[in-house]
Scaffold this active site. Structure first.
Site, short mmCIF file in Angstrom:
data_model
loop_
_atom_site.label_atom_id
_atom_site.label_comp_id
_atom_site.label_asym_id
_atom_site.label_seq_id
_atom_site.Cartn_x
_atom_site.Cartn_y
_atom_site.Cartn_z
N ASN A 166 -24.78 35.22 -1.01
CA ASN A 166 -24.08 34.00 -1.43
C ASN A 166 -24.69 33.34 -2.66
O ASN A 166 -25.89 33.48 -2.89
CB ASN A 166 -24.05 33.01 -0.26
CG ASN A 166 -23.09 33.45 0.82
OD1 ASN A 166 -21.99 33.89 0.53
ND2 ASN A 166 -23.52 33.35 2.07
N ASP A 194 -15.09 35.63 7.71
CA ASP A 194 -14.26 34.45 7.97
C ASP A 194 -12.97 34.82 8.68
O ASP A 194 -12.52 34.13 9.60
CB ASP A 194 -13.96 33.73 6.65
CG ASP A 194 -15.22 33.44 5.86
OD1 ASP A 194 -16.10 32.76 6.41
OD2 ASP A 194 -15.32 33.90 4.72
N HIS A 222 -15.70 31.96 -0.29
CA HIS A 222 -16.46 32.07 0.96
C HIS A 222 -17.41 30.88 1.02
O HIS A 222 -18.60 30.98 0.69
CB HIS A 222 -17.24 33.39 1.00
CG HIS A 222 -18.14 33.51 2.20
ND1 HIS A 222 -17.67 33.50 3.49
CD2 HIS A 222 -19.48 33.62 2.29
CE1 HIS A 222 -18.68 33.61 4.32
NE2 HIS A 222 -19.80 33.68 3.63
#
Length: 378
Positions: A166, A194, A222
């Site tokens: 991330n 998700d 995300h």
């Protein structure tokens, strides 16, 4: 952390082969075989981390690429973690995976990225207490710039790249930016976790197995601005008299207030809830989502079903759902022969449009911050 992605000034690489001479001979002669029979070279960065250690058995057991697809694993880690990585290689050896031809474990980017067919980029700089988002973006921008350059220089030009670290969407965009010889459509970021969370929640609420929930969409980033959208999804309802029938999720719930509020926020906040419960971020579920993402990208999606992937929005007048070109954005896609297609023509109500606007705004901000830091002019 950045040292993992620099070629060391002295020889620091550690390569641990887990094959017999016969396996090496098979690799050397594999060019004479068909593409389907030669081993796939699969890179996992951050391989000694929690996601990596949960992911490797799924790859080696054939759950990602299939029960007959042989694998050569390339594992990249930072130098201080190499002793732990050696232990993981020993465990891979001891597991005696029939599909695993060889393991290359290293801290050298050139070795790790050489001739790879698939890159699963898990390793990233973690967000620490007190760190601003722009600081995290800057740290990871440097890492994924170097990984993009390594892909461009060393990888198979048809390599498929999945970014997990991330902020995944923007890291993926940076990676693609610095690998100009590799098609942009070969890059994606993980939003399957998700989607899986959304399917599991719907299944739990309706008291049906999650594999009977289909076509819930994750739009956008995300992050907490993602939009889990049930409007086009359906659920398979089994009745002992009527058999199995399809029912739209909204019709099955009969509770729009829940689906527009608590359902959305629960999926958005699930990662934080996992951290609060166990003290670390999702690893087992993330590994399973990576496996699912790769399996569908490699083997294709079932007719009538789609999955969520964050993919590059190409230049053009007719961008899907008016999402600006040049972003990595999660869409519903179908996949055939290793190529994804965005599902177009879905109706978006005003509520959905407002949610897409929010997540698009965040992605544009992330892109600007990262590109400003890297001094990229568009």
């Amino acid at each position: 952390m950045d040292r993992a992605f620099h070629r060391a000034s002295v020889i620091t690489q550690h390569i641990f082969d887990s094959v017999s001479r016969d396996s090496i001979k098979r690799e050397d002669t594999s060019q004479e075989c068909s593409r389907s029979s030669r081993p796939l070279r699969v890179l996992v960065t951050g391989a000694a981390g929690q996601i990596g250690t949960n992911l490797l058995p799924l790859i080696c057991s054939g759950q990602a690429f299939g029960p007959s697809r042989r694998i050569i694993l390339h594992l990249l880690e930072v130098e201080p973690v190499l002793p732990a990585l050696k232990g993981i290689v020993m465990e891979l050896e001891d597991s005696s995976w029939s599909l695993l031809d060889k393991v290359i474990a290293t801290s050298d980017t050139a070795v790790a990225f050489q001739d790879i067919d698939w890159a699963i980029l898990v390793g990233a700089f973690p967000r620490k207490q007190g760190m601003e988002r722009k600081d995290l973006l800057a740290k990871n921008a440097s890492i994924f710039k170097e990984q993009g350059e390594a892909l461009d220089k060393y990888a198979n030009k048809n390599v498929r790249v999945l970014v997990v670290g991330n902020p995944a969407n923007t890291n993926c965009l940076i990676c693609a930016q610095f690998a100009p010889s590799i098609p942009k459509e070969n890059f994606s970021a993980l939003t399957r976790l998700d989607m899986n969370r959304a399917h599991a929640l719907i299944g739990s609420e309706l008291k049906v197995p999650s594999d009977r929930v289909h076509n819930v969409i994750i739009w956008g980033n995300h992050s907490k601005t993602q939009y889990p959208d049930v409007n086009h999804g359906h659920v398979e309802i089994h009745d002992s008299h009527k058999g199995t029938t399809k029912q739209k999720i909204r019709e099955a719930f009969k509770n729009d207030e829940y689906l527009n509020s608590k359902f959305v926020s629960t999926v958005q906040d699930r990662g934080a809830a996992v951290i609060a419960a166990r003290g670390t971020s999702s690893s087992l579920s993330a590994a399973c989502a990576i496996k699912d993402h790769i399996r569908d990208w490699y083997h294709g999606t079932e007719p009538g079903k789609w999955v969520s992937m964050a993919v590059y929005v190409p230049e053009g007048k007719n961008t899907p759902y008016n999402v600006p070109a040049g972003l990595v954005f999660s869409f519903p896609v179908t996949i055939q022969n290793g190529k994804w297609q965005i599902v177009r023509g879905l109706h978006l109500d005003d509520f959905s449009v407002s949610k897409l606007d929010i997540t698009t705004k965040e992605l544009l901000e992330e892109k600007k911050e990262a590109f400003d830091f890297l001094k990229i002019n568009e």
